[in-house]
Design a protein around this motif. Structure first.
Motif, PDB file in Angstrom:
ATOM      1  N   SER A 182      -5.504 142.710 -47.338  1.00 55.27           N
ATOM      2  CA  SER A 182      -4.694 143.397 -46.338  1.00 55.27           C
ATOM      3  C   SER A 182      -5.233 143.154 -44.934  1.00 55.27           C
ATOM      4  O   SER A 182      -4.461 142.960 -43.983  1.00 55.27           O
ATOM      5  CB  SER A 182      -4.670 144.892 -46.649  1.00 55.27           C
ATOM      6  N   GLN A 183      -6.571 143.139 -44.807  1.00 52.73           N
ATOM      7  CA  GLN A 183      -7.168 142.929 -43.492  1.00 52.73           C
ATOM      8  C   GLN A 183      -6.902 141.513 -42.993  1.00 52.73           C
ATOM      9  O   GLN A 183      -6.622 141.304 -41.800  1.00 52.73           O
ATOM     10  CB  GLN A 183      -8.678 143.185 -43.566  1.00 52.73           C
ATOM     11  N   ARG A 184      -6.994 140.522 -43.910  1.00 53.42           N
ATOM     12  CA  ARG A 184      -6.724 139.145 -43.492  1.00 53.42           C
ATOM     13  C   ARG A 184      -5.277 138.996 -43.026  1.00 53.42           C
ATOM     14  O   ARG A 184      -4.994 138.318 -42.032  1.00 53.42           O
ATOM     15  CB  ARG A 184      -7.008 138.188 -44.649  1.00 53.42           C
ATOM     16  N   ARG A 185      -4.350 139.617 -43.772  1.00 50.49           N
ATOM     17  CA  ARG A 185      -2.950 139.554 -43.360  1.00 50.49           C
ATOM     18  C   ARG A 185      -2.759 140.210 -42.000  1.00 50.49           C
ATOM     19  O   ARG A 185      -1.996 139.715 -41.158  1.00 50.49           O
ATOM     20  CB  ARG A 185      -2.074 140.239 -44.407  1.00 50.49           C
ATOM     21  N   MET A 186      -3.453 141.337 -41.795  1.00 45.65           N
ATOM     22  CA  MET A 186      -3.328 142.044 -40.521  1.00 45.65           C
ATOM     23  C   MET A 186      -3.876 141.196 -39.375  1.00 45.65           C
ATOM     24  O   MET A 186      -3.251 141.101 -38.305  1.00 45.65           O
ATOM     25  CB  MET A 186      -4.081 143.375 -40.607  1.00 45.65           C
ATOM     26  N   ALA A 218      -2.670 146.660 -32.085  1.00 49.54           N
ATOM     27  CA  ALA A 218      -1.843 145.526 -31.695  1.00 49.54           C
ATOM     28  C   ALA A 218      -0.375 145.900 -31.835  1.00 49.54           C
ATOM     29  O   ALA A 218       0.048 146.387 -32.891  1.00 49.54           O
ATOM     30  CB  ALA A 218      -2.167 144.309 -32.552  1.00 49.54           C
ATOM     31  N   LEU A 219       0.397 145.651 -30.751  1.00 50.20           N
ATOM     32  CA  LEU A 219       1.825 145.969 -30.739  1.00 50.20           C
ATOM     33  C   LEU A 219       2.637 144.703 -30.538  1.00 50.20           C
ATOM     34  O   LEU A 219       2.245 143.808 -29.779  1.00 50.20           O
ATOM     35  CB  LEU A 219       2.139 146.962 -29.617  1.00 50.20           C
ATOM     36  N   LYS A 220       3.796 144.663 -31.210  1.00 49.36           N
ATOM     37  CA  LYS A 220       4.712 143.543 -31.066  1.00 49.36           C
ATOM     38  C   LYS A 220       6.099 144.098 -30.782  1.00 49.36           C
ATOM     39  O   LYS A 220       6.546 145.034 -31.449  1.00 49.36           O
ATOM     40  CB  LYS A 220       4.727 142.718 -32.355  1.00 49.36           C
ATOM     41  N   TYR A 221       6.768 143.491 -29.778  1.00 51.59           N
ATOM     42  CA  TYR A 221       8.068 144.010 -29.379  1.00 51.59           C
ATOM     43  C   TYR A 221       9.064 142.868 -29.272  1.00 51.59           C
ATOM     44  O   TYR A 221       8.821 141.862 -28.595  1.00 51.59           O
ATOM     45  CB  TYR A 221       7.978 144.735 -28.037  1.00 51.59           C
ATOM     46  N   VAL A 277       6.576 147.557 -32.753  1.00 51.96           N
ATOM     47  CA  VAL A 277       5.996 147.713 -34.088  1.00 51.96           C
ATOM     48  C   VAL A 277       4.488 147.529 -34.012  1.00 51.96           C
ATOM     49  O   VAL A 277       3.984 146.631 -33.322  1.00 51.96           O
ATOM     50  CB  VAL A 277       6.599 146.688 -35.069  1.00 51.96           C
ATOM     51  N   LEU A 278       3.755 148.387 -34.717  1.00 56.23           N
ATOM     52  CA  LEU A 278       2.303 148.266 -34.798  1.00 56.23           C
ATOM     53  C   LEU A 278       1.964 147.264 -35.900  1.00 56.23           C
ATOM     54  O   LEU A 278       2.278 147.495 -37.067  1.00 56.23           O
ATOM     55  CB  LEU A 278       1.674 149.630 -35.102  1.00 56.23           C
ATOM     56  N   VAL A 279       1.349 146.130 -35.533  1.00 52.74           N
ATOM     57  CA  VAL A 279       1.086 145.067 -36.508  1.00 52.74           C
ATOM     58  C   VAL A 279      -0.382 145.004 -36.924  1.00 52.74           C
ATOM     59  O   VAL A 279      -0.721 144.335 -37.902  1.00 52.74           O
ATOM     60  CB  VAL A 279       1.540 143.706 -35.960  1.00 52.74           C
ATOM     61  N   ASN A 337       2.889 147.989 -39.609  1.00 50.69           N
ATOM     62  CA  ASN A 337       4.261 147.456 -39.723  1.00 50.69           C
ATOM     63  C   ASN A 337       5.319 148.538 -39.594  1.00 50.69           C
ATOM     64  O   ASN A 337       6.430 148.388 -40.115  1.00 50.69           O
ATOM     65  CB  ASN A 337       4.424 146.704 -41.055  1.00 50.69           C
ATOM     66  N   GLU A 338       4.976 149.619 -38.915  1.00 46.62           N
ATOM     67  CA  GLU A 338       5.950 150.669 -38.620  1.00 46.62           C
ATOM     68  C   GLU A 338       6.212 150.733 -37.125  1.00 46.62           C
ATOM     69  O   GLU A 338       5.352 150.383 -36.299  1.00 46.62           O
ATOM     70  CB  GLU A 338       5.443 152.030 -39.111  1.00 46.62           C
ATOM     71  N   GLU A 339       7.427 151.208 -36.779  1.00 36.99           N
ATOM     72  CA  GLU A 339       7.750 151.396 -35.362  1.00 36.99           C
ATOM     73  C   GLU A 339       7.001 152.594 -34.804  1.00 36.99           C
ATOM     74  O   GLU A 339       6.703 153.552 -35.535  1.00 36.99           O
ATOM     75  CB  GLU A 339       9.258 151.598 -35.197  1.00 36.99           C
TER      76      GLU A 339
END
Length: 376
Positions: free
Chosen positions: A252-256, A276-279, A288-290, A329-331
């Motif tokens: 999970s950490q590697r994917r994150m 980390a945020l992605k918009y 979304v918090l990635v 992966n949630e908004e």
């Protein structure tokens, strides 16, 4: 072994225990129910089909005893004549046998369901142990079977005596009837008596079925230690579960961490928290918090962001609020829209300034975080 530990079997059988028992062929069964259904079915069939079968058998017998001279002196004729009679007899009783077979197949569904166990069919030396046989005979199971046999015999004698009293005068009066009428009337009485005697066995079934269900459940009950051992076996040892959890966390950490270079901004504490945020500016959703982490993970997120030229914005209250309020992966929650909008506006201005050679903007000095999202 748990079974030899002297513990009481007080625990209900688990689903695995029940499934294993079915594989071994250990399901509740009542021989009395099977016998009752077969007898009732036979009685009803005799009532509706007895006359037809009797007439058919009579015709076959007449044909067998009325052989012509040609048939008698022809060596091949008796064999073919007998074969024809046999085939006619089989066709005559085939519907009767078919209905009985269907009843025999359906009856197991009433108790325990269908179950085919190859393991139960395998020969076992323990089945030939005379001590076990004596234990069954003189144990609780043997006592129950003896009581059931006594109950059946008693019921049959009582019901048969009552039926004899009812039909006694009619049976005596048959001496005055023609032979054919006497035979048909006797057959009718026999079939009715069979149906009544079979119905009387319902009392035995009503006793045996609950007992078999209870006894099967009692035999499958488990001790507390057996339940613990089964849970340990099915779920694995604590060491194995811990190793699996660590592997899952590493994956999970590697994917994150793979998502960090794709982020638009990293909001930091600045040293303890990193988020980390992605918009998607073309989408209709919220940022979304990635990725998120504290201490060592936060440092790894910052290093990955610096290597990918992802902007870092120091906003301690917002970083803590995002970390505790939003999962991966949630908004982000609606209450943090304004604060995150200011950070993203700064990031987009910074990107535009870098592309056009403008003067870099100043980072937001005081990001508004509602009190309900603030963390100490």
């Amino acid at each position: 072994m748990a079974e030899d530990s002297g513990q009481d079997k007080s625990e209900e059988p688990t689903s695995k225990r029940l499934e294993d028992a079915r594989k071994k062929g250990q399901v509740p069964r009542s021989k009395e129910l099977d016998t009752f259904v077969s007898l009732i079915t036979s009685s009803v069939l005799f009532i509706f089909m007895g006359g037809y079968m009797a007439r058919g058998l009579a015709e076959i017998m007449k044909r067998q005893f009325r052989l012509s001279r040609e048939v008698i002196f022809d060596p091949s004729s008796p064999l073919s004549h007998f074969g024809r009679s046999m085939s006619d007899g089989i066709l005559l009783i085939a519907p009767f046998a078919l209905v009985l077979a269907v009843a025999a197949l359906i009856t197991p569904m009433l108790m325990g369901g269908w179950n085919f166990s190859g393991e139960a069919m395998q020969p076992k030396l323990s089945k030939f142990n005379p001590l076990k046989g004596l234990k069954k005979i003189f144990g609780i199971q043997g006592l129950v079977e003896l009581l059931k046999a006594l109950l059946k015999v008693t019921l049959v004698f009582i019901v048969a005596g009552a039926l004899f009293n009812v039909y006694r005068d009619e049976l005596v009066a048959m001496n005055n009837l023609p032979v054919d009428r006497a035979i048909y009337r006797s057959a009718d009485i026999i079939v009715r008596c069979l149906l009544i005697l079979s119905s009387a066995l319902l009392l035995v079934v009503l006793v045996d079925v609950p007992y078999q269900l209870w006894n099967n459940k009692r035999q499958l009950k488990m001790t507390k230690q057996e339940v613990k051992d089964e849970n340990k076996e099915s779920e694995g040892s604590p060491e194995v579960k811990g190793r699996v959890r660590r592997m899952q966390m590493e994956i999970s950490q590697r994917r994150m961490m793979d998502e960090v270079p794709k982020a638009d901004v990293i909001v930091t504490n600045p040293s303890h928290f990193a988020v980390a945020l992605k918009y998607d500016q073309n989408g209709s959703g919220a940022p979304v918090l990635v990725a998120k982490g504290v201490d060592l993970i936060a440092a790894q997120i910052r290093n990955a962001a610096l290597a990918a030229d992802v902007p870092l914005v120091a906003a301690p209250p917002l970083a803590r609020a995002l970390y505790y309020s939003t999962d991966l992966n949630e908004e982000i929650p609606q209450g943090l829209f304004l604060a995150v909008a200011q950070v993203l506006a700064y990031v987009f201005q910074l990107k535009a300034a870098s592309e056009n050679g403008w003067e870099k903007p100043y980072p937001p000095a005081d990001v508004p975080v509602p009190d309900e999202f603030r963390q100490s």
